[in-house]
Design an enzyme around this catalytic site. Structure first.
Site, PDB file in Angstrom:
ATOM      1  N   ALA A  63       0.844  -1.207   0.000  1.00  0.00           N
ATOM      2  CA  ALA A  63       0.000   0.000   0.000  1.00  0.00           C
ATOM      3  C   ALA A  63       0.874   1.249   0.000  1.00  0.00           C
ATOM      4  O   ALA A  63       0.623   2.204  -0.746  1.00  0.00           O
ATOM      5  CB  ALA A  63      -0.926  -0.002   1.211  1.00  0.00           C
ATOM      6  N   ASP A  64       1.909   1.258   0.839  1.00  0.00           N
ATOM      7  CA  ASP A  64       2.839   2.390   0.872  1.00  0.00           C
ATOM      8  C   ASP A  64       3.528   2.565  -0.481  1.00  0.00           C
ATOM      9  O   ASP A  64       3.630   3.684  -1.003  1.00  0.00           O
ATOM     10  CB  ASP A  64       3.911   2.157   1.938  1.00  0.00           C
ATOM     11  CG  ASP A  64       3.419   2.429   3.340  1.00  0.00           C
ATOM     12  OD1 ASP A  64       2.532   3.277   3.512  1.00  0.00           O
ATOM     13  OD2 ASP A  64       3.926   1.789   4.271  1.00  0.00           O
ATOM     14  N   LEU A  65       4.029   1.469  -1.017  1.00  0.00           N
ATOM     15  CA  LEU A  65       4.788   1.552  -2.266  1.00  0.00           C
ATOM     16  C   LEU A  65       3.912   2.022  -3.423  1.00  0.00           C
ATOM     17  O   LEU A  65       4.321   2.862  -4.228  1.00  0.00           O
ATOM     18  CB  LEU A  65       5.419   0.203  -2.579  1.00  0.00           C
ATOM     19  CG  LEU A  65       6.477  -0.260  -1.569  1.00  0.00           C
ATOM     20  CD1 LEU A  65       6.836  -1.720  -1.802  1.00  0.00           C
ATOM     21  CD2 LEU A  65       7.714   0.619  -1.647  1.00  0.00           C
TER      22      LEU A  65
END
Length: 404
Positions: free
Chosen positions: A173-175
């Site tokens: 999700a962050d990436l």
């Protein structure tokens, strides 16, 4: 150190992973990225370990931090201190991009709301990344990757079965939010060429995962079907997945009926077996397909199977461990590892940028991919130089040193 974004100045107020990854993507492309960190502790991820890279001097850096901060400079600024706020203000007056991933409203409370930023620099492109969006009934929620993977449905699609939800093995999700953020910034910079004005680009961990639901999203929105975790086999294509063989396993994909027929011909199977003649039939009886193929593979080691599948033109592969990936000749051939000199850790080998650039010409292509990269910075490594540069610049703009 040049690249497609040479001359672009990015002020990076982000921490953890989504924002730093977005800023690193622009740094990889040649932008000058000034990472602003908290005095004393710096980016939270400097302490996220083990593992740590620790030289004999006792200084240490987390490998987590090293993964998301190459090609940046570091300055430590206390944004509640008037003098430090003035340094940031000076940087922002002529910056091209500001990136932040504070909770919604935090930047405004610090005195740098979007209205203030527009007055300081009408050409500024602002990227804001949040957990669940900047508005809406849950817009103020803190965003952490695994929570977002669960809330955005990804964990319900990942695992051995519906009762075994699993997170993806990297902070996806962050990436993805970082990648979408960088993509949005580039679009805004391009539009600025026409309008002369910057704008605010917003994305979130929620939006990033929903943005990659792909066929799982339309299965629900169009057909009313709710996708569920079902292990290592594709929900809409069969055979497509991980199959056991003698002493191991292989992955293969039959994305067309011609590939299915080739597979059957190679292993003496009848492609017209009742209930298996079409992809839709095979998907409807997937377990039978799996059992049929695993029976056919039972006496064949993985290496032999992979060779036969390749000869037959069937897309196939193995499941490599991380160490195997980084010693694989194909990985090395693609420039996916870079060697860097770190201020305290010495020579480092890190995963590198995933893009390559080529200039076509009459005699073929010439690769123009950037080869030299800067190691992730020690906290405040460039603080004194940036402060001095700001102080002596007539227009307050920190300039990239000119090549000699």
């Amino acid at each position: 150190m040049s690249g497609p974004l040479d001359g672009v100045l990015v002020v990076d107020l982000t921490r953890a992973l989504a924002g730093p990854h977005a800023a690193m993507m622009l740094g990889d492309l040649g932008a000058r990225v000034i990472k602003v960190e908290n005095p004393g502790s710096g980016d939270d991820t400097r302490g996220w370990g083990p593992p740590f890279a620790q030289p004999e001097t006792g200084d240490r850096e987390s490998t987590y931090f090293l993964s998301a901060n190459r090609n940046k400079e570091s300055i430590a600024l206390d944004l509640k201190d008037d003098a430090d706020r003035e340094v940031l203000t000076t940087l922002l007056r002529r910056a091209d991009v500001l990136m932040e991933n504070f909770r919604p409203g935090t930047l405004t409370r610090l005195g740098f709301g979007t209205g203030v930023l527009a007055e300081l620099n009408p050409r500024l492109v602002v990227l804001s990344i949040s957990g669940f969006g900047h508005d809406g009934p849950e817009g103020g929620r803190a965003g952490y990757d695994q929570i977002a993977q669960g809330e955005a449905g990804l964990m319900s699609l990942t695992g051995s079965d519906p009762d075994d939800p699993q997170r993806v093995g990297v902070p996806i999700a962050d990436l993805l939010a970082g990648m979408y953020g960088a993509y949005g910034v580039l679009a805004a910079l391009l539009e600025r060429e026409r309008t002369g004005r910057g704008q605010v680009v917003r994305t979130s961990l929620l939006a990033a995962i929903v943005g990659v639901h792909a066929f799982q999203g339309t299965a629900w929105t169009v057909a009313g079907q709710v996708g569920r975790a079902q292990g290592n086999h594709h929900p809409s294509i069969a055979p497509y997945g991980l199959f056991r063989c003698k002493g191991g396993s292989v992955q293969l994909s039959c994305g067309s009926e011609s590939l299915w027929r080739r597979l059957c011909a190679e292993f003496g199977l009848d492609p017209e077996t009742p209930g298996m003649a079409t992809n839709a039939e095979r998907v409807g009886d997937r377990q039978r397909v799996i059992e049929l193929l695993e029976d056919a593979f039972a006496n064949h080691p993985a290496e032999e199977l992979l060779a036969r599948l390749a000869a037959a033109g069937i897309p196939a592969g193995r499941v490599r461990t991380i160490d195997e990936v980084y010693t694989w000749e194909q990985t090395l051939s693609q420039g996916l590892l870079v060697d860097l000199e770190h201020d305290t850790l010495g020579r480092l080998r890190l995963p590198g940028p995933p893009l390559r650039f080529f200039t076509p010409g009459p005699d073929g292509e010439v690769e123009t991919t950037r080869r030299e990269h800067a190691a992730p910075p020690v906290l405040d490594a460039d603080g004194a130089a940036i402060r001095a540069e700001v102080a002596r610049s007539a227009d307050g703009v920190p300039r990239r040193p000119q090549a000699t």
